[in-house]
Design an enzyme around this catalytic site. Sequence first.
Site, PDB file in Angstrom:
ATOM      1  N   GLY A  58       8.325   9.717  -1.939  1.00 39.88           N
ATOM      2  CA  GLY A  58       7.210   9.739  -2.887  1.00 39.88           C
ATOM      3  C   GLY A  58       5.990   9.020  -2.327  1.00 39.88           C
ATOM      4  O   GLY A  58       4.848   9.460  -2.509  1.00 39.88           O
ATOM      5  N   THR A  59       6.224   7.932  -1.627  1.00 39.93           N
ATOM      6  CA  THR A  59       5.125   7.156  -1.056  1.00 39.93           C
ATOM      7  C   THR A  59       4.329   7.985  -0.051  1.00 39.93           C
ATOM      8  O   THR A  59       3.098   7.976  -0.058  1.00 39.93           O
ATOM      9  CB  THR A  59       5.687   5.879  -0.379  1.00 39.93           C
ATOM     10  OG1 THR A  59       6.430   5.148  -1.357  1.00 39.93           O
ATOM     11  CG2 THR A  59       4.586   5.010   0.183  1.00 39.93           C
TER      12      THR A  59
ATOM     13  N   GLY B 105      12.901  12.598  -4.380  1.00 39.70           N
ATOM     14  CA  GLY B 105      14.283  13.003  -4.618  1.00 39.70           C
ATOM     15  C   GLY B 105      15.138  11.941  -5.283  1.00 39.70           C
ATOM     16  O   GLY B 105      15.863  12.220  -6.238  1.00 39.70           O
ATOM     17  N   HIS B 106      15.037  10.696  -4.804  1.00 41.21           N
ATOM     18  CA  HIS B 106      16.021   9.694  -5.245  1.00 41.21           C
ATOM     19  C   HIS B 106      15.786   9.196  -6.663  1.00 41.21           C
ATOM     20  O   HIS B 106      16.602   8.444  -7.190  1.00 41.21           O
ATOM     21  CB  HIS B 106      16.118   8.544  -4.242  1.00 41.21           C
ATOM     22  CG  HIS B 106      15.005   7.558  -4.264  1.00 41.21           C
ATOM     23  ND1 HIS B 106      15.133   6.335  -4.874  1.00 41.21           N
ATOM     24  CD2 HIS B 106      13.752   7.586  -3.750  1.00 41.21           C
ATOM     25  CE1 HIS B 106      14.002   5.648  -4.709  1.00 41.21           C
ATOM     26  NE2 HIS B 106      13.161   6.391  -4.039  1.00 41.21           N
TER      27      HIS B 106
ATOM     28  N   THR C  49      10.761  17.974  12.108  1.00 45.33           N
ATOM     29  CA  THR C  49      11.873  18.841  11.701  1.00 45.33           C
ATOM     30  C   THR C  49      12.343  18.472  10.305  1.00 45.33           C
ATOM     31  O   THR C  49      12.500  17.294   9.985  1.00 45.33           O
ATOM     32  CB  THR C  49      13.026  18.731  12.722  1.00 45.33           C
ATOM     33  OG1 THR C  49      12.518  19.135  13.993  1.00 45.33           O
ATOM     34  CG2 THR C  49      14.201  19.607  12.329  1.00 45.33           C
TER      35      THR C  49
ATOM     36  N   CYS D  29       9.128 -10.895  -6.901  1.00 51.43           N
ATOM     37  CA  CYS D  29       9.151 -12.128  -6.130  1.00 51.43           C
ATOM     38  C   CYS D  29       8.230 -11.956  -4.932  1.00 51.43           C
ATOM     39  O   CYS D  29       8.618 -11.427  -3.901  1.00 51.43           O
ATOM     40  CB  CYS D  29      10.569 -12.435  -5.674  1.00 51.43           C
ATOM     41  SG  CYS D  29      10.751 -14.093  -5.071  1.00 51.43           S
TER      42      CYS D  29
HETATM   43  C1  LIG Z   1       9.782   5.130  -6.775  1.00 49.69           C
HETATM   44  C2  LIG Z   1       8.363   5.484  -7.033  1.00 49.69           C
HETATM   45  C3  LIG Z   1       7.513   5.833  -5.970  1.00 49.69           C
HETATM   46  C4  LIG Z   1       7.943   5.777  -4.535  1.00 49.69           C
HETATM   47  O1  LIG Z   1       8.843   6.793  -4.201  1.00 49.69           O
HETATM   48  P1  LIG Z   1       9.696   6.630  -2.830  1.00 49.69           P
HETATM   49  O2  LIG Z   1      10.369   7.931  -2.665  1.00 49.69           O
HETATM   50  O3  LIG Z   1      10.644   5.499  -3.083  1.00 49.69           O
HETATM   51  O4  LIG Z   1       8.716   6.325  -1.765  1.00 49.69           O
HETATM   52  C5  LIG Z   1       6.222   6.176  -6.265  1.00 49.69           C
HETATM   53  N1  LIG Z   1       5.781   6.200  -7.525  1.00 49.69           N
HETATM   54  C6  LIG Z   1       6.564   5.891  -8.580  1.00 49.69           C
HETATM   55  C7  LIG Z   1       6.002   5.959  -9.955  1.00 49.69           C
HETATM   56  C8  LIG Z   1       7.887   5.518  -8.358  1.00 49.69           C
HETATM   57  O5  LIG Z   1       8.646   5.189  -9.399  1.00 49.69           O
END
Ligand SMILES: *Cc1c(COP(=O)(O)O)cnc(C)c1O
Length: 399
Positions: free
Chosen positions: A75-76, A206-207, A243, A331
Amino acid sequence: MAETRPVVYMDNNATTRVAPEVLAAMLPYFSELYGNPSSMHGFGGQVGRLLALAREQVANLIGATSDELIFTSCGTESDSTAILAALQAFPAKRHIVTTRVEHPAVKNLCEHLGQLTGHRHRVTQLPVDREGLLDLEQYEAALSDDTAVVSVMWANNETGVIFPVEKMARIAKNRGILFHTDAVQAAGKIPINLAESAIDFLSLSGHKMHAPKGVGVLYVRKGSPFVPLVVGGHQESGRRGGTENVSSIIGLGRACELAEERMAEENGRIRQLRDKLEDGLLNKIPNSMRNGHRAQRLPNTTSISFAYVEGEAILLHLDLFGICASSGSACTSGSLEPSHVLRAMGVPFTAAHGSVRLSLSVYNTESEVDFVIEKMPGIIAKLRDISPFWQSIPQESEV
Ligand SMILES: *Cc1c(COP(=O)(O)O)cnc(C)c1O
């Protein structure tokens, strides 16, 4: 297995369990189906066809078309790619509009861009009210001819509060401004239909939706300007080199299909569990309060502040019962800072410190909710007994 004690997992906004159906779909790509989807031979080509199917499954969940999707590493990466692409599309414009409650993936990138040499970019971080909501008039007033991109999350990871991003994207589009939304917490939890929207860029991961870690998606609306972040091979139609993470992409496709099948029926059940959990804790524990608008919220998330205790201490005690949650503080450099989200909402310092986020998934049960409602009051009472703050205030009797 390192963990033998039964775990009550209520930290699904941090990460989720890979669905067994997703794992099953992925396994062949670690063994017999190891071809490179870009290869000319049939062995690799069959993998390429299944990759195309996964792309369709993701597209179906969010009302996009396959050619509008780019698979990324997380996501980042999707967030960074979108915002940097928008800025490069309008090199003469220097202004970014975002909010004070974004995930660090957006917040820290925008702040970094604002601090780069010569202050090339100017960043407006829109405030939120006590319930975590934005003021749309303030949003419109923040947009200018110098604004290149707006980046506003669809749903907040800490409170679950949902922003009206479709409306906000329409307003941006009318001003010729590109609109990105971080939908990492929204995807798979609430309906998304990009075909009907003016959103230019959308990120998902995905996660956070029962697929593995290390795979994300960036949606780029057909016709919206785009510049790749990772430049290399011709993968992803030249929009993201490297890839493909084939097994994870196949898993994400299956996870999107499952989310679509389950959303209608499961959302009602999860919302009921969340409400039971939230009401149970708020009713049983004095000096506790919900953070975030009650209705305009994801069905799975609750953030609750227990005044005069430390969130970290609550987490440690929950952990003794195998209950996994998050606190609303981070933290940073050795000191406990209340979360930027709760601070932006004006949650009082003592309450922001004692905040806990519980986030549910399809795998949570009512007996788990009952277990947390049973254990939490004793934990809070015990911590308040040793809290100097709590000792110093006049109070009604504890339950
Ligand atoms: C977890 C999260 C991300 C980051 O996603 P990653 O796949 O861990 O890099 C970005 N935005 C929000 C709102 C999230 O909850």
